[in-house]
Scaffold this motif. Structure first.
Motif, PDB file in Angstrom:
ATOM      1  N   GLY A  64     -30.812 -54.751 -97.642  1.00  0.00           N
ATOM      2  CA  GLY A  64     -30.833 -55.046 -99.074  1.00  0.00           C
ATOM      3  C   GLY A  64     -31.464 -53.916 -99.868  1.00  0.00           C
ATOM      4  O   GLY A  64     -31.681 -52.815 -99.355  1.00  0.00           O
ATOM      5  N   ILE A  65     -31.741 -54.215-101.110  1.00  0.00           N
ATOM      6  CA  ILE A  65     -32.354 -53.227-102.004  1.00  0.00           C
ATOM      7  C   ILE A  65     -33.590 -53.851-102.651  1.00  0.00           C
ATOM      8  O   ILE A  65     -33.541 -54.961-103.172  1.00  0.00           O
ATOM      9  CB  ILE A  65     -31.371 -52.795-103.107  1.00  0.00           C
ATOM     10  N   LEU A  66     -34.689 -53.111-102.573  1.00  0.00           N
ATOM     11  CA  LEU A  66     -35.911 -53.515-103.272  1.00  0.00           C
ATOM     12  C   LEU A  66     -36.003 -52.657-104.530  1.00  0.00           C
ATOM     13  O   LEU A  66     -35.802 -51.455-104.459  1.00  0.00           O
ATOM     14  CB  LEU A  66     -37.112 -53.242-102.365  1.00  0.00           C
ATOM     15  N   PHE A  67     -36.249 -53.281-105.660  1.00  0.00           N
ATOM     16  CA  PHE A  67     -36.266 -52.475-106.884  1.00  0.00           C
ATOM     17  C   PHE A  67     -37.597 -52.594-107.594  1.00  0.00           C
ATOM     18  O   PHE A  67     -38.319 -53.567-107.459  1.00  0.00           O
ATOM     19  CB  PHE A  67     -35.133 -52.893-107.821  1.00  0.00           C
ATOM     20  N   ASN A  68     -37.907 -51.559-108.344  1.00  0.00           N
ATOM     21  CA  ASN A  68     -39.053 -51.558-109.253  1.00  0.00           C
ATOM     22  C   ASN A  68     -38.501 -51.384-110.657  1.00  0.00           C
ATOM     23  O   ASN A  68     -37.406 -50.876-110.825  1.00  0.00           O
ATOM     24  CB  ASN A  68     -39.989 -50.398-108.937  1.00  0.00           C
ATOM     25  N   TYR A  69     -39.237 -51.790-111.649  1.00  0.00           N
ATOM     26  CA  TYR A  69     -38.752 -51.552-113.014  1.00  0.00           C
ATOM     27  C   TYR A  69     -39.790 -50.858-113.885  1.00  0.00           C
ATOM     28  O   TYR A  69     -39.480 -50.396-114.968  1.00  0.00           O
ATOM     29  CB  TYR A  69     -38.362 -52.875-113.675  1.00  0.00           C
ATOM     30  N   GLU A  70     -41.014 -50.726-113.381  1.00  0.00           N
ATOM     31  CA  GLU A  70     -42.105 -50.289-114.251  1.00  0.00           C
ATOM     32  C   GLU A  70     -41.929 -48.864-114.751  1.00  0.00           C
ATOM     33  O   GLU A  70     -42.073 -48.595-115.932  1.00  0.00           O
ATOM     34  CB  GLU A  70     -43.443 -50.422-113.518  1.00  0.00           C
ATOM     35  N   GLU A  71     -41.620 -47.936-113.833  1.00  0.00           N
ATOM     36  CA  GLU A  71     -41.554 -46.533-114.249  1.00  0.00           C
ATOM     37  C   GLU A  71     -40.095 -46.122-114.411  1.00  0.00           C
ATOM     38  O   GLU A  71     -39.588 -45.275-113.695  1.00  0.00           O
ATOM     39  CB  GLU A  71     -42.271 -45.652-113.241  1.00  0.00           C
ATOM     40  N   CYS A  72     -39.415 -46.748-115.364  1.00  0.00           N
ATOM     41  CA  CYS A  72     -37.975 -46.537-115.546  1.00  0.00           C
ATOM     42  C   CYS A  72     -37.743 -45.667-116.772  1.00  0.00           C
ATOM     43  O   CYS A  72     -38.332 -45.890-117.821  1.00  0.00           O
ATOM     44  CB  CYS A  72     -37.293 -47.885-115.718  1.00  0.00           C
ATOM     45  N   PHE A  73     -36.883 -44.646-116.613  1.00  0.00           N
ATOM     46  CA  PHE A  73     -36.550 -43.779-117.747  1.00  0.00           C
ATOM     47  C   PHE A  73     -35.551 -44.443-118.688  1.00  0.00           C
ATOM     48  O   PHE A  73     -35.218 -43.882-119.721  1.00  0.00           O
ATOM     49  CB  PHE A  73     -35.950 -42.466-117.257  1.00  0.00           C
ATOM     50  N   GLU A  74     -35.019 -45.589-118.277  1.00  0.00           N
ATOM     51  CA  GLU A  74     -34.009 -46.291-119.078  1.00  0.00           C
ATOM     52  C   GLU A  74     -32.785 -45.416-119.313  1.00  0.00           C
ATOM     53  O   GLU A  74     -32.194 -45.433-120.390  1.00  0.00           O
ATOM     54  CB  GLU A  74     -34.609 -46.770-120.407  1.00  0.00           C
ATOM     55  N   CYS A  75     -32.400 -44.636-118.288  1.00  0.00           N
ATOM     56  CA  CYS A  75     -31.253 -43.750-118.476  1.00  0.00           C
ATOM     57  C   CYS A  75     -29.941 -44.481-118.238  1.00  0.00           C
ATOM     58  O   CYS A  75     -28.956 -44.193-118.893  1.00  0.00           O
ATOM     59  CB  CYS A  75     -31.368 -42.521-117.583  1.00  0.00           C
ATOM     60  N   GLY A  76     -29.913 -45.444-117.309  1.00  0.00           N
ATOM     61  CA  GLY A  76     -28.677 -46.180-117.042  1.00  0.00           C
ATOM     62  C   GLY A  76     -27.909 -45.677-115.838  1.00  0.00           C
ATOM     63  O   GLY A  76     -26.837 -46.188-115.524  1.00  0.00           O
ATOM     64  N   THR A  77     -28.465 -44.673-115.140  1.00  0.00           N
ATOM     65  CA  THR A  77     -27.787 -44.135-113.967  1.00  0.00           C
ATOM     66  C   THR A  77     -27.469 -45.232-112.945  1.00  0.00           C
ATOM     67  O   THR A  77     -26.368 -45.290-112.399  1.00  0.00           O
ATOM     68  CB  THR A  77     -28.671 -43.058-113.314  1.00  0.00           C
ATOM     69  N   CYS A  78     -28.426 -46.130-112.725  1.00  0.00           N
ATOM     70  CA  CYS A  78     -28.282 -47.092-111.629  1.00  0.00           C
ATOM     71  C   CYS A  78     -27.063 -47.986-111.813  1.00  0.00           C
ATOM     72  O   CYS A  78     -26.267 -48.158-110.892  1.00  0.00           O
ATOM     73  CB  CYS A  78     -29.557 -47.919-111.482  1.00  0.00           C
ATOM     74  N   TYR A  79     -26.894 -48.542-113.006  1.00  0.00           N
ATOM     75  CA  TYR A  79     -25.754 -49.453-113.156  1.00  0.00           C
ATOM     76  C   TYR A  79     -24.441 -48.698-113.286  1.00  0.00           C
ATOM     77  O   TYR A  79     -23.382 -49.221-112.967  1.00  0.00           O
ATOM     78  CB  TYR A  79     -25.986 -50.422-114.323  1.00  0.00           C
ATOM     79  N   MET A  80     -24.516 -47.428-113.718  1.00  0.00           N
ATOM     80  CA  MET A  80     -23.289 -46.633-113.800  1.00  0.00           C
ATOM     81  C   MET A  80     -22.767 -46.273-112.404  1.00  0.00           C
ATOM     82  O   MET A  80     -21.564 -46.255-112.184  1.00  0.00           O
ATOM     83  CB  MET A  80     -23.553 -45.348-114.580  1.00  0.00           C
ATOM     84  N   VAL A  81     -23.673 -45.958-111.470  1.00  0.00           N
ATOM     85  CA  VAL A  81     -23.213 -45.544-110.142  1.00  0.00           C
ATOM     86  C   VAL A  81     -23.034 -46.731-109.205  1.00  0.00           C
ATOM     87  O   VAL A  81     -22.475 -46.586-108.123  1.00  0.00           O
ATOM     88  CB  VAL A  81     -24.166 -44.519-109.474  1.00  0.00           C
TER      89      VAL A  81
END
Lengths: 104, 446, 327
Positions: A64-81
């Motif tokens: 699976g994937i473990l995610f963090n959200y705290e130190e996010c640049f809010e660029c959107g790369t993750c959902y785009m790829v």
């Protein structure tokens, strides 16, 4: 953090943690990223793990994937790829929270 | 605000406006400025704590677009350095070939381009809008569109109490990820191939060291665009000078980055370690690291720019021009935002805020540089990001220069054509392809 | 909130007055690792978690008592955006300038140097609002404060004080009066529960509550409004009897200790010599006096003995020798 070889992620004397420590993150109470790790288990590429410039996604032993959200640049790369529909949802953090660039 | 009570209300303040502008970047601030100057009641919604908090750019703000909007802008704009040197560098792991241009003309009014920090520049431009009468609402996310029974956009929902802001026209300047344009169906949900990822480091360097290393003085600055520094991933790099720091970064194709498995910060580290770059940055320490997406699809991937009650401008409308020789975004955002504001004013005057009533926006953009440049350079992104330009030509040109300038006594100097043929063959490029690409480039850029 | 920059026009007290004393500064100042110079950024200004919690507690108390909230901050003009956000939550806000406003960065750093003067300034600035029933502060300040401000405020106001709280709520005491019920952390996971009579000065930890967000209407109403500024009221605390001035907080800079090179051939012995592992040490002194005044005397005497206090400004009272002092 990253799963690459020891020493990787430490470039020109700056560790990844030191690199991220230069950025002002005003962490909100709500996670603006959510990952459906069941969908991720069937993902063969896991592109988010290497492409995310903030290194927020870590593969777990069970696939699976473990995610963090705290130190996010809010660029959107993750959902785009992300190539699995519905695996990753991404919104903006609540107003006034999240990354604040002082030298953008 | 006399009589303010602890529940934060001062009676029923009407949340009705003539226009709601979402995003206080250059596009949104310009749109709000145009509307406020026309006497419209306009609210500018910004999700960061101040304008520019969420914004990152890769180099230079070209100010010509501001001449009409803020006359004499150069006397008041928060500038880091005025660009007087523009350098294009092609590199391999060990070589580099630069075309370097410098002119005094760019170093004095009316100037050409400047480096600035977005938190200062965007706040300055948004300040122009609020001075003209626009309301600025910071720390507020526009979470979705409000539609009437006919499906027309009549406002936005916000994340404050879920309350709504109503207006006949919403101008979405909410950036590259524009969830409003996506909700309206104007923008694809996630089209990685139309986007590049930019990662940037701002490095502390004393002004004196910058002046010496980059051969400039006082408020003069340098902009270096770099090709061939992103391994096998299509993209490019940049390096430019601020007042007491330098910004260095790379911009890479998103799908190819994902497929390569390379970490983005590793690409910056490569660039910083290059023998042509490392001496410029010696001793510099990291001040801030940043990342942002860039819409680089160009004219052919640009969404429809209007719907009933909705306009999109700036990065939300994929307005960034990434055409190899020219890399511009902020000026396109300002141009499109101001045009969107004026088109909205005209539509409000006519009382027709449908997509047809707002159509003068696109016509205006076609008539000025914003869409004219995009249309003329529509084929540039595919050429610039093509495999030969990315993978073969930087090395080819560097080898060509090395062959030309390496003195081989007692062997006689090689002829230019023979050298070109040999070097091209070494890089797997046929002369016919080289000639073809040259012609193609001339057609696109000429 | 009045729009004119004055302190005079305020409604008469129409309910309990809850004051939040906020410290607003750069939350991420950069510190030069070599010389300790602190550089502050105007863009980094905000409320620390403790100050945000103090404000939230103030709003909740005012709601429970149908009272008013006044939020004050001593600081330069750069704190006004944050005060405007506070006003959007329904609090009456006021900025208190202190002396010369020329250099905001330097100025914020100097607030911590005279906490007693700061407390007097705040009390003077709050006078037009009437006597506060509760004053709330954050228990950690971001501007190198010493944390002494709440205690000074309580002293100046003649109020009860309860510091370092994690839980705070309104109660009615046995006599039917409004009071506060508070909890603070003790060692080993214990908590102390306090009944605090009014008026009171409370400082709270940045935990337990999260600051609410302003409504859209509130945020729009506060946007662009000028922040009222109190008249410049800088009051400097004159050193009175029994007080001393410890000077500005300095960055901690331990002195280098030079150790002679050990002579033993055996690496283990050299290591032992260097670390002093087997050498007998004087154990740390545990101060267990009978009362607080005595404890203060012991601590002051210790500081004076080790050269931390300027002897000319502090007189250590001579204590009668007791059996405790015998070795």
């Amino acid at each position: 953090m990253s799963t690459t070889a020891p020493g990787a992620g430490r470039w020109d004397g700056i560790s990844f943690e030191e690199r991220m420590a230069t950025v002002d993150f005003r962490v909100g109470a709500r996670a603006h990223i959510t990952v459906d790790t069941d969908v991720c288990r069937s993902c063969t590429t896991k592109a988010c793990v290497t492409a995310c410039p903030a290194d927020l996604f870590a593969p777990t032993a069970d696939g699976g994937i473990l995610f963090n959200y705290e130190e996010c640049f809010e660029c959107g790369t993750c959902y785009m790829v992300c190539n699995s529909e519905g695996a990753l949802t991404w919104t903006y953090p609540d107003g006034g929270h999240g990354v604040v660039f002082h030298h953008g | 605000m006399s009589g303010t009570t602890t529940n934060g209300t001062t009676g029923p303040e009407p949340l009705e406006f003539d226009a709601v502008v979402v995003g206080a970047g250059p596009a949104g601030a310009s749109a709000a400025l145009a509307l406020a100057r026309a006497g419209r009641r306009v609210v500018l919604v910004e999700r960061g704590p101040f304008p520019g908090a969420k914004n990152v750019y890769g180099g230079v703000v070209y100010g010509r677009v501001l001449d009409d909007i803020v006359p004499g802008w150069w006397d008041e704009v928060p500038v880091e350095r005025w660009i007087v040197r523009r350098s294009t560098m092609m590199m391999t792991g060990t070589q580099s070939l630069s075309v370097d241009f410098r002119t005094d003309a760019w170093g004095s009014a009316p100037y050409n381009g400047m480096t600035t920090l977005r938190c200062h520049f965007d706040a300055w431009l948004a300040g122009k809008a609020t001075d003209a009468g626009a309301r600025l609402l910071t720390s507020t996310v526009a979470t979705g569109l409000v539609r009437d029974g006919d499906g027309r956009v009549v406002g936005v929902r916000t994340d404050r109490d879920g309350a709504e802001l109503h207006a006949p026209v919403v101008i979405a300047c909410d950036g590259v990820n524009s969830f409003l344009a996506k909700e309206a169906g104007l923008l694809a949900r996630a089209e990685a191939s139309h986007h590049t990822l930019g990662v940037k480091e701002v490095l502390d360097l004393p002004p004196g060291a910058i002046n010496e290393r980059f051969a400039v003085q006082d408020h003069e600055g340098v902009d270096v665009e770099i090709l061939g520094c992103t391994r096998e991933i299509p993209g490019g790099g940049f390096l430019y000078t601020n007042a007491d720091s330098v910004s260095i970064g790379v911009v890479v194709s998103l799908p190819e980055l994902a497929a390569s498995g390379v970490r983005p910060e590793a690409l910056i580290a490569d660039l910083k370690a290059h023998p042509s770059i490392a001496p410029l940055l010696r001793g510099a320490s990291l001040r801030e690291y940043a990342a942002h997406l860039i819409p680089e699809g160009g004219y052919d991937t640009m969404p429809a720019l209007a719907a009933d009650g909705l306009l999109i401008a700036g990065d939300a409308g994929a307005m960034t021009l990434a055409a190899g020789l020219w890399l511009e975004g902020v000026n396109f955002a300002i141009g499109s935002g101001y045009a969107a504001g004026r088109a909205t004013d005209r539509a409000l005057s006519r009382g027709d805020c449908s997509a047809a009533g707002l159509a003068s926006y696109r016509a205006d953009l076609e008539a000025q540089f914003v869409l004219a440049d995009h249309k003329r350079l529509r084929k540039a992104p595919s050429l610039v990001l093509s495999e030969r330009v990315q993978q073969h030509y930087p090395g080819l040109l560097c080898d060509l220069a090395e062959g030309m300038f390496t003195v081989t006594n007692p062997t006689p100097k090689p002829g230019g054509l023979k050298l070109t043929r040999t070097v091209a063959a070494r890089h797997g490029v046929k002369l016919r392809q080289l000639a073809g690409d040259t012609l193609r480039g001339l057609r696109i850029f000429g | 909130m009045t729009t004119a920059p004055t302190t005079e026009v305020h409604p008469a007290p129409d309910g309990p007055l809850v004051v939040a004393c906020l410290r607003i500064g750069d939350l991420r100042p950069t510190v030069d690792p070599l010389d300790g110079t602190v550089t502050r950024d105007r863009l980094g200004v905000g409320l620390s978690p403790a100050d945000a919690a103090a404000l939230e507690h103030a709003l909740r108390l005012a709601e429970a008592w149908s009272g008013r909230v006044v939020a004050v901050c001593v600081g330069p003009e750069s704190v006004e955006p944050v005060l405007r956000d506070v006003a959007a939550l329904g609090a009456t806000v006021m900025r208190v300038p202190l002396g010369d406003e020329g250099d905001g960065h330097r100025y914020v750093g100097e607030l911590a140097e005279d906490e007693h003067g700061l407390a007097r300034t705040l009390v003077a600035a709050l006078a037009p609002f009437g006597a506060p029933d509760v004053v709330l502060c954050g228990d950690r300040s971001v501007d190198r404060g010493t944390g002494a401000l709440p205690a000074y405020l309580a002293h100046e106001l003649g109020a009860a004080q309860a510091l370092g709280l994690v839980v705070l709520g309104p109660v009615t005491d046995s006599a039917g009066r409004q009071a506060l019920l508070a909890e603070r952390r003790l060692d080993a996971g214990w908590r102390e529960r306090l009944n605090v009579p009014l008026p009171a000065v409370c400082s709270v930890e940045g935990a337990g509550v999260r600051l609410r967000r302003a409504s859209l209407a509130g945020a729009l109403a506060a946007e662009g409004e000028p922040v009222p500024v109190a008249r410049s009221l800088a009051v400097v605390a004159a050193p009175g009897p029994g007080s001393f001035h410890a000077g500005a907080p300095q960055p901690f800079r331990p002195r280098t200790r030079v150790l002679p090179a050990p002579h033993d051939d055996d690496p283990r012995l050299r290591l032992l010599t260097l670390t002093g592992a087997l050498v007998a040490h004087e154990p740390p002194t545990v101060v267990e006096p009978a009362d607080a005044a005595e404890a203060a005397d012991v601590l002051l005497a210790f500081l004076a003995r080790h050269g931390y206090l300027d002897d000319t400004r502090v007189t250590i009272p001579e204590r009668a020798a007791t059996e405790d002092d015998a070795p």
